[in-house]
Design a protein around this motif. Structure first.
Motif, PDB file in Angstrom:
ATOM      1  N   LEU A 180      -0.489   2.613  -6.937  1.00  0.00           N
ATOM      2  CA  LEU A 180       0.334   4.038  -7.748  1.00  0.00           C
ATOM      3  C   LEU A 180       1.317   4.265  -6.531  1.00  0.00           C
ATOM      4  O   LEU A 180       2.419   4.763  -6.293  1.00  0.00           O
ATOM      5  CB  LEU A 180      -0.264   4.993  -8.196  1.00  0.00           C
ATOM      6  N   LEU A 181       0.465   4.847  -5.128  1.00  0.00           N
ATOM      7  CA  LEU A 181       1.063   5.326  -4.189  1.00  0.00           C
ATOM      8  C   LEU A 181       2.166   4.361  -3.539  1.00  0.00           C
ATOM      9  O   LEU A 181       3.265   4.620  -2.911  1.00  0.00           O
ATOM     10  CB  LEU A 181       0.075   5.409  -3.084  1.00  0.00           C
ATOM     11  N   GLY A 182       1.518   3.060  -3.435  1.00  0.00           N
ATOM     12  CA  GLY A 182       2.411   2.026  -3.029  1.00  0.00           C
ATOM     13  C   GLY A 182       3.842   1.966  -3.624  1.00  0.00           C
ATOM     14  O   GLY A 182       4.804   1.677  -3.254  1.00  0.00           O
ATOM     15  N   GLY A 183       3.568   1.974  -4.886  1.00  0.00           N
ATOM     16  CA  GLY A 183       4.703   2.123  -5.976  1.00  0.00           C
ATOM     17  C   GLY A 183       5.757   3.184  -5.732  1.00  0.00           C
ATOM     18  O   GLY A 183       7.100   2.926  -5.779  1.00  0.00           O
ATOM     19  N   LEU A 184       5.145   4.254  -5.506  1.00  0.00           N
ATOM     20  CA  LEU A 184       6.052   5.559  -5.313  1.00  0.00           C
ATOM     21  C   LEU A 184       6.676   5.386  -3.786  1.00  0.00           C
ATOM     22  O   LEU A 184       7.718   5.603  -3.606  1.00  0.00           O
ATOM     23  CB  LEU A 184       5.147   6.874  -5.314  1.00  0.00           C
ATOM     24  N   ARG A 185       6.007   4.838  -2.983  1.00  0.00           N
ATOM     25  CA  ARG A 185       6.604   4.584  -1.573  1.00  0.00           C
ATOM     26  C   ARG A 185       7.697   3.765  -1.604  1.00  0.00           C
ATOM     27  O   ARG A 185       8.670   3.752  -0.997  1.00  0.00           O
ATOM     28  CB  ARG A 185       5.492   3.933  -0.718  1.00  0.00           C
ATOM     29  N   THR A 186       7.471   2.488  -2.606  1.00  0.00           N
ATOM     30  CA  THR A 186       8.854   1.600  -2.838  1.00  0.00           C
ATOM     31  C   THR A 186       9.821   2.264  -3.325  1.00  0.00           C
ATOM     32  O   THR A 186      10.879   2.171  -2.750  1.00  0.00           O
ATOM     33  CB  THR A 186       8.108   0.469  -3.750  1.00  0.00           C
ATOM     34  N   GLY A 187       9.662   2.993  -4.371  1.00  0.00           N
ATOM     35  CA  GLY A 187      10.839   3.795  -4.891  1.00  0.00           C
ATOM     36  C   GLY A 187      11.454   4.731  -3.857  1.00  0.00           C
ATOM     37  O   GLY A 187      12.724   4.590  -3.756  1.00  0.00           O
TER      38      GLY A 187
END
Length: 320
Positions: free
Chosen positions: A138-145
């Motif tokens: 989830l942290l990785g996805g938020l950083r991607t966004g």
């Protein structure tokens, strides 16, 4: 009937390029990094210059068990790799490789189409991060966004500068309107576009969303087997698309020292050189921190892209 057959053949050619070129970039990355960092493994698989490394990687991914976490949103988890990969196939369809209609499908607003579709690819990472039921994912996805939001704006502004200069949104039209003196004039825009593209692909040094030392492998932590391979293939396909777009927009596309009849060769050569630069940057520069990533976008790239647009407007007024 001949028109339908022509369209089918063009789309098949794009599909073959989509299947071959990203794998070629992946194999090249193995070799270049092996030479630059003294890595022995990729140079010995199969004998002569490690020719079987790509085959070995493919077999490794294919034989791994396909695991879906028990708490994951199964459907979203399973389709996320396809959402990350397919936008690059759609973009390749409209990128002109050579003159005289050497393009999968010419679109009058091709640049607008390309920028819109490229923004969809990030949804694959967001879906993977949310559906994995893993806090690191989830942290990785938020950083991607967050990274997409920061770097999409300078990328669009840099592309808009070229569209202003050419007076068209058509990619073949931009190449046809290209003049040799554009390169020094648009060099800042080229730097912005290429750098922002690297950040959107999460390539080093902009790979904080997949920082293995902090969040394992970001949104892709829970993926195994072929689904994980599709995310890697999406990254390499993105490299091909970014380098090809930079070639078309800023480096004259198929224009070269000799006849345009071999323009497709110039396009491929320029794309290959830029792909080598992408690999070189991975080996050379350390990963930026998340705050450094955001600061670089908002305080450096966006002001430069606005200056590039202003310069383009002044030059167009003076010329006209």
């Amino acid at each position: 009937m001949n028109d339908v057959l022509d369209v089918i053949l063009r789309l098949l050619a794009v599909l073959v390029a989509f299947l071959v070129l990203p794998l070629a970039v992946g194999q090249t990355e193995h070799k270049v990094m092996a030479h630059m960092q003294g890595r022995l493994g990729p140079m010995y698989a199969g004998g002569f210059h490690g020719w079987a490394q790509l085959v070995a990687d493919g077999v490794k991914f294919a034989q791994k068990e396909d695991i879906v976490p028990a708490d994951a949103d199964r459907k979203v988890f399973q389709i996320a790799p396809a959402v990350a990969l397919l936008p690059y196939l759609l973009v390749l369809i409209v990128i002109p490789v050579g003159p005289h209609g050497f393009v999968g499908q010419a679109i009058d607003a091709g640049l607008f189409f390309v920028l819109a579709v490229l923004g969809v690819g990030v949804l694959g990472s967001l879906m993977a991060g949310w559906a994995s039921a893993n806090k690191y994912s989830l942290l990785g996805g938020l950083r991607t966004g967050a990274q997409l939001m920061a770097y999409e704006l300078p990328m669009v502004l840099a592309a808009a500068s070229v569209a202003m200069a050419a007076g068209t949104l058509s990619l073949p039209g931009i190449v046809q309107a290209y003049q040799w003196w554009w390169t020094p004039w648009q060099i800042v825009g080229a730097f912005i576009f290429f750098t922002a593209g690297l950040a959107e692909l999460q390539r080093p040094p902009f790979d904080m969303p997949v920082a293995d030392s902090e969040i394992i492998f970001g949104a892709y932590t829970e993926y195994t087997g072929l689904r994980f391979a599709f995310f890697l293939l999406a990254e390499y396909a993105g490299i091909v698309v970014l380098c090809a777009l930079t070639t078309v927009l800023f480096l004259g596309g198929w224009h070269g020292p000799w006849s345009d009849s071999i323009g497709w060769l110039w396009t491929l050569l320029k794309t290959a050189v830029l792909a080598f630069v992408v690999i070189w940057l991975r080996v050379t520069y350390p990963r930026l921190r998340e705050d450094q990533l955001q600061k670089f976008a908002w305080t450096v790239l966006i002001p430069l892209s606005l200056l590039q647009i202003a310069l383009t407007g002044v030059v167009k007024v003076v010329i006209q």
